[in-house]
Design an enzyme around this catalytic site. Structure first.
Site, PDB file in Angstrom:
ATOM      1  N   HIS A  85       0.821  -1.207   0.000  1.00  0.00           N
ATOM      2  CA  HIS A  85       0.000   0.000   0.000  1.00  0.00           C
ATOM      3  C   HIS A  85       0.863   1.268   0.000  1.00  0.00           C
ATOM      4  O   HIS A  85       0.577   2.228  -0.715  1.00  0.00           O
ATOM      5  CB  HIS A  85      -0.929   0.000   1.214  1.00  0.00           C
ATOM      6  N   GLU A  88       2.029   1.868  -3.401  1.00  0.00           N
ATOM      7  CA  GLU A  88       0.972   2.458  -4.236  1.00  0.00           C
ATOM      8  C   GLU A  88       1.043   3.978  -4.169  1.00  0.00           C
ATOM      9  O   GLU A  88       0.944   4.663  -5.191  1.00  0.00           O
ATOM     10  CB  GLU A  88      -0.390   1.967  -3.757  1.00  0.00           C
ATOM     11  N   HIS A  89       1.244   4.515  -2.970  1.00  0.00           N
ATOM     12  CA  HIS A  89       1.392   5.973  -2.823  1.00  0.00           C
ATOM     13  C   HIS A  89       2.636   6.482  -3.561  1.00  0.00           C
ATOM     14  O   HIS A  89       2.572   7.477  -4.281  1.00  0.00           O
ATOM     15  CB  HIS A  89       1.518   6.325  -1.343  1.00  0.00           C
ATOM     16  N   GLU A 165      -3.427   8.334   7.124  1.00  0.00           N
ATOM     17  CA  GLU A 165      -4.539   7.585   6.536  1.00  0.00           C
ATOM     18  C   GLU A 165      -4.953   6.442   7.459  1.00  0.00           C
ATOM     19  O   GLU A 165      -6.139   6.204   7.671  1.00  0.00           O
ATOM     20  CB  GLU A 165      -4.138   7.036   5.168  1.00  0.00           C
TER      21      GLU A 165
END
Length: 455
Positions: A85, A88-89, A165
């Site tokens: 994840h 992904e950023h 997040e």
């Protein structure tokens, strides 16, 4: 950049693992039922191993452009949960010919939308644009497939974005925090199903830029990826653009998916958590189940029907037994069979006062026993199939539905027919198959019962 955690409709399908040889159960033939395919997709493979799928649709001059990598949080190395994840950023922080921040800015300038998501089984990047802008999207996406910058000057700042997040999506939400603890209690804190997709906070803080470079090298190969084009583009144009952009990305080896084994029993058979922000007591019971890719895969479609019969809204068995009787505020059941490895069959219910926790739990287990003793009826099976297929097909109208379903299916190593003929496969499920799936799964000892309670 949302995290896809579970399929709720046919269009939200995430679950998606590696390319490579198909499991024996996945080498399925099209269903006996004669039916038109949902998308009529065409597929081919580029010289570097990239799978390309085209679902033409010329109703409007728009196109969806998706790239799925067969690497999700289930591929996070031990001690580095959240790296899929986090990466992904960082994939938005520039590549060989696209400076940091320019990707999304250029998509917006062309009137399009872009984003990405990480599931347990895949990471996907996508754009929805006017069809004449497709070539630009493919050039930019191929550029970061060839080599993202993982800009060291932005690495720590983006780590903080991921941690924030996590605070917003998990730590500030009692049910999300409980679900995270529940998964770890059932599967183990370092099992691929027990780790949160976003990662444990201390492990997010431990990820280095070199860890990310290593993960990219191991997982982000063209031969571990699927390009999906859906919308207003012809096959000839799609082939031309794919060769001129993605075809230039050098081939490179990738590490095949290898996930830790399924435990025989749950790490904790019961879990209880109290949260100050919780006002109602919530019961969760999860049972390990076969999936489309693991275990007795022939039970997968019948389990979809079983979940609907047991807890698929008003008219379901749990709704009648718990909600209409006044024991619970709500009751539902779910099954996440599109995953690379073991699936969960899960039951949820929210207590209605003055019902006691013991009474609600006894009522749930009694309903399961009744189903196992008496079986489901032919009428229930037919009704569930009708509702499941009709409701899901309505979701196919959106521009992102075809690529999400096709990409999710193919990145799991399943044949494209699983997506194209999904309604026919469900309609072929019989009453006997649903009852056999119930007997095989509902008494599985790998199960956990949890309660989220007010403080």
């Amino acid at each position: 950049m949302p995290i896809l955690t579970r399929r709720t409709t046919i269009a939200a399908a995430l679950a998606m693992p590696a390319a490579g040889s198909l499991p024996a159960a996945a080498q399925a033939t099209p269903p006996a039922v004669t039916e038109r395919p949902l998308f009529g997709a065409k597929s081919w493979v580029l010289g570097n191993g990239l799978k390309v799928v085209l679902a033409e649709n010329h109703r409007a001059p728009v196109v969806a452009h998706y790239v799925f990598y067969g690497a999700g949080s289930g591929e996070d190395p031990a001690g580095l949960s959240g790296i899929a994840h986090f990466m992904e950023h960082m994939m938005f922080k520039g590549s060989g010919n696209v400076p940091s921040g320019d990707f999304s800015r250029l998509v917006a300038r062309e009137g399009g939308q872009d984003n990405a998501f990480t599931s347990r089984d895949a990471t996907a990047y996508f754009q929805h644009v006017e069809s004449s802008r497709l070539a630009l999207m493919m050039r930019m996406e191929a550029d970061r497939m060839a080599g993202p910058a993982f800009n060291p000057d932005e690495f720590e700042a983006e780590r903080n974005v991921v941690l924030e997040e996590r605070r917003q999506v998990i730590e500030s939400q009692p049910r999300s925090l409980f679900q995270e603890s529940f998964d770890a209690a059932m599967w183990g804190r370092q099992h691929w199903r027990g780790r949160p997709i976003i990662g444990w906070p201390e492990e997010i803080r431990a990820i280095s830029r070199q860890d990310m470079l290593d993960f990219f090298a191991a997982r982000y190969s063209p031969s571990n990826a699927t390009l999906i084009l859906a919308g207003d583009v012809t096959e000839a144009r799609a082939r031309e653009l794919a060769e001129a952009t993605y075809g230039l990305v050098p081939t490179r080896p990738f590490t095949p998916r290898a996930r830790n084994a399924t435990p025989a029993t749950a790490v904790e058979e019961r879990l209880e958590r109290r949260e100050a922000a919780t006002r109602e007591a919530v019961l969760v019971r999860a049972i390990a189940a076969p999936s489309m890719t693991w275990g007795e895969t022939h039970h997968a479609h019948p389990l979809e029907i079983l979940a609907h019969i047991l807890g698929g809204g008003t008219g379901s068995r749990l709704h009648r037994a718990l909600v209409e009787s006044g024991l619970a505020v709500n009751a539902s059941a779910g099954y996440d069979g599109e995953t690379a490895g073991a699936a969960n069959f899960t039951i949820y219910s929210t207590l209605r006062a003055p019902t006691t926790r013991e009474a609600l739990e006894v009522a749930v287990m009694a309903e399961i026993k009744k189903l196992l003793d008496d079986g489901v009826s032919e009428a229930e099976t037919a009704r569930a199939i009708r509702q499941q297929t009709a409701g899901a097909l309505l979701a196919l109208d959106g521009i992102g539905a075809a690529p999400r379903m096709l990409g999710g299916t193919l990145s799991l190593g399943l044949p494209i027919e699983e997506a194209e003929y999904w309604p026919a496969r469900l309609r072929a499920v019989t009453q006997a198959q649903v009852n056999a799936a119930a007997r095989a799964v509902l008494a599985n000892p790998l199960a956990t019962t949890g309660w989220l309670l007010p403080a």
